[in-house]
Enzyme design. Structure first.
Site, PDB file in Angstrom:
ATOM      1  N   GLU A  61      -0.691  -7.026   9.249  1.00  0.00           N
ATOM      2  CA  GLU A  61      -1.931  -6.346   8.855  1.00  0.00           C
ATOM      3  C   GLU A  61      -3.148  -7.003   9.518  1.00  0.00           C
ATOM      4  O   GLU A  61      -4.039  -6.333  10.028  1.00  0.00           O
ATOM      5  CB  GLU A  61      -2.065  -6.412   7.325  1.00  0.00           C
ATOM      6  CG  GLU A  61      -3.253  -5.659   6.758  1.00  0.00           C
ATOM      7  CD  GLU A  61      -3.341  -5.781   5.234  1.00  0.00           C
ATOM      8  OE1 GLU A  61      -2.561  -6.568   4.642  1.00  0.00           O
ATOM      9  OE2 GLU A  61      -4.184  -5.096   4.634  1.00  0.00           O
ATOM     10  N   ASP A  74     -13.180  -5.228   2.734  1.00  0.00           N
ATOM     11  CA  ASP A  74     -13.366  -5.432   1.298  1.00  0.00           C
ATOM     12  C   ASP A  74     -14.133  -6.695   0.888  1.00  0.00           C
ATOM     13  O   ASP A  74     -15.091  -6.623   0.142  1.00  0.00           O
ATOM     14  CB  ASP A  74     -11.999  -5.461   0.599  1.00  0.00           C
ATOM     15  CG  ASP A  74     -11.181  -4.209   0.831  1.00  0.00           C
ATOM     16  OD1 ASP A  74     -11.611  -3.333   1.618  1.00  0.00           O
ATOM     17  OD2 ASP A  74     -10.099  -4.097   0.237  1.00  0.00           O
ATOM     18  N   TYR A 112       0.842  -1.213   0.000  1.00  0.00           N
ATOM     19  CA  TYR A 112       0.000   0.000   0.000  1.00  0.00           C
ATOM     20  C   TYR A 112       0.876   1.263   0.000  1.00  0.00           C
ATOM     21  O   TYR A 112       1.025   1.915   1.046  1.00  0.00           O
ATOM     22  CB  TYR A 112      -0.891   0.031   1.245  1.00  0.00           C
ATOM     23  CG  TYR A 112      -1.830  -1.158   1.417  1.00  0.00           C
ATOM     24  CD1 TYR A 112      -2.729  -1.524   0.420  1.00  0.00           C
ATOM     25  CD2 TYR A 112      -1.818  -1.890   2.597  1.00  0.00           C
ATOM     26  CE1 TYR A 112      -3.594  -2.600   0.601  1.00  0.00           C
ATOM     27  CE2 TYR A 112      -2.684  -2.964   2.784  1.00  0.00           C
ATOM     28  CZ  TYR A 112      -3.559  -3.317   1.775  1.00  0.00           C
ATOM     29  OH  TYR A 112      -4.414  -4.378   1.961  1.00  0.00           O
TER      30      TYR A 112
HETATM   31  C1  DGY Z   1      -6.690  -2.777  -1.257  1.00  0.00           C
HETATM   32  O1  DGY Z   1      -5.910  -2.328  -2.130  1.00  0.00           O
HETATM   33  O2  DGY Z   1      -6.810  -3.994  -1.025  1.00  0.00           O
HETATM   34  C2  DGY Z   1      -7.481  -1.850  -0.468  1.00  0.00           C
HETATM   35  O3  DGY Z   1      -8.061  -2.477   0.634  1.00  0.00           O
HETATM   36  C3  DGY Z   1      -8.533  -1.201  -1.318  1.00  0.00           C
HETATM   37  O4  DGY Z   1      -9.186  -0.247  -0.573  1.00  0.00           O
END
Ligand code: DGY
Length: 430
Positions: free
Chosen positions: A395, A163, A31
């Site tokens: 995470e 998600d 990320y």
């Molecule tokens: C990801 O990239 O998996 C994020 O959770 C999207 O918001």
């Protein structure tokens, strides 16, 4: 097992490693961008390094607000190379490049926590923050309120922050996959595919992005017409609580702004009704709701337990909800799994279909403590500590084995450790 002293130092190191000066990354690689609720939680941790830096984080986040009031889910600042889908795919046309959807509104609650720890030194900056929060919270009521249930709906699973939760499957099945250009997922360069959403889910995620992009992101329209819509108990509880925290801040800093105070109070009244409507007698819990079919989703997720955090525990359902909590607590070693471990679709490793997330634990635990559910709050906090001691700052975590999953050296896990897990630990008896 790591000791609390070494974990304290390690948590600080994780935050420093993910610090980009004025904003933070959730983690490297997976990320490389600023995320909305990650950033709010990061601020809670940064104040153990430098209070000014914590305030800077939330101010940066609020500054990405769209003219319509939305604070988006991703801000593409600095070098975001490697994040997919990137700004060209969202194509939102905003001054700061962002995604076109939002994320759980925890910012006002965090701002209140920061303010209690040490007010922002620029009072005009604080006024600006509060006005932005009023506009964002009002935006939710205009662009995401489901008029039927009065709960907050999401137009993309990514908005919920949870998600690939099983609760969204029914709504996702209605999304007809568009003719998408070939794409390469970058998340799988960093995390094993068994811990991430599936290819079919990604095709639908990108179809929903295309739907918004093709229409230039008209948020109120999307709230009524997105191919995916689902009422989320998580969003509803987070916004309800955030409104309560915002009222406290408005009364402290802008008591003369009675219009804003009355507006936010009216939103609280609506969302309280919305939360009550999410009670699902069949499963005896607050659950998600399908606004298209106008029927509840029959499964328990971790968000069901946010009722105390939203101060919605004074009803006849509280005892039944605690029974649900105890049932789940008997099935897993580490609380709170993101999804019911007795459900056929529970998956202990796959992202939001089972694993434990420290930010959710933190909010549920805070709520439980506030309403006197001390034993259950203690269980959540202790499990959160043990997971970090066993597996470090991942995470998310397997609720059965405690294995760390997803991204390593994760900002919000380190923040929650510093701000809550470590602060409330009774080290004398450990
Ligand atoms: C990801 O990239 O998996 C994020 O959770 C999207 O918001």
């Amino acid at each position: 097992m790591a000791t609390s002293n070494s974990l304290y130092q390690r948590a600080i190191d994780v935050l420093k490693q993910n610090d980009r000066g004025t904003y933070s990354l959730p983690t490297h690689g997976l990320y490389p961008v600023q995320f909305n609720w990650d950033s709010a939680f990061a601020a809670l941790g940064y104040r153990f390094i430098n209070q000014h830096r914590a305030w800077q984080e939330v101010m940066q986040l609020a500054s990405s607000q769209w003219p319509d009031g939305m604070i988006p889910h991703i801000m593409f600042r600095g070098d975001h190379d490697g994040y997919f889908p990137g700004p060209d795919i969202w194509n939102t046309g905003q001054f700061i490049e962002t995604s076109g959807i939002t994320q759980p509104p925890v910012l006002a609650s965090v701002v209140r926590q920061l303010d209690e720890a040490g007010p922002y030194r620029d009072v005009n900056g604080m006024y600006d923050m509060l006005r932005r929060l009023v506009r964002w919270h009002d935006w939710f009521m205009k662009a995401r309120l489901d008029p039927q249930s009065l709960g907050i709906q999401i137009i993309h699973p990514w908005e919920s922050g949870r998600d690939n939760l099983t609760d969204w499957d029914q709504g996702m099945a209605r999304v007809e996959i568009a003719d998408l250009p070939p794409y390469t997922r970058r998340d799988l360069d960093h995390v094993d595919s068994s811990q991430r959403p599936t290819k079919e889910q990604y095709d639908r995620y990108l179809t929903l992005v295309k739907f918004g992009r093709d229409r230039h992101w008209p948020q109120a329209y999307l709230g009524q017409n997105s191919p995916f819509r689902m009422v989320d108990p998580g969003m509803t509880a987070f916004l309800l609580r955030a409104n309560r925290d915002l009222i406290v801040l408005l009364n402290k800093y802008l008591p003369e702004d009675t219009d804003s105070i009355e507006l936010i109070q009216s939103h609280i009244n609506t969302l309280e009704l919305g939360w009550i409507n999410l009670w699902n007698p069949k499963v005896q819990a607050y659950t998600a709701y399908d606004p298209v079919l106008q029927q509840p989703i029959d499964s328990v997720s971790a968000a069901s337990f946010l009722s105390c955090y939203a101060s919605m525990h004074n009803d006849l359902h509280h005892g039944h909800l605690m029974d649900q909590f105890d049932r789940i607590a008997n099935k897993v070693k580490f609380m709170v799994p993101s999804f019911d471990p007795e459900h056929a679709d529970f998956d202990a490793k796959r992202y939001w279909r089972g694993p434990v997330w420290h930010v959710i634990n933190n909010r549920i635990g805070l709520g439980f403590s506030e309403v006197g559910e001390h034993e259950r709050a203690k269980r959540i906090r202790k499990d959160s500590e043990d997971l970090i001691a066993q597996s470090s700052f991942y995470e998310y975590f397997n609720p059965i084995t405690g294995d760390g999953l997803g991204g390593k050296d994760f900002t919000w896990t380190a923040s929650v450790y510093l701000d809550w897990v470590m602060q409330e630990a009774d080290h004398g008896q450990d």
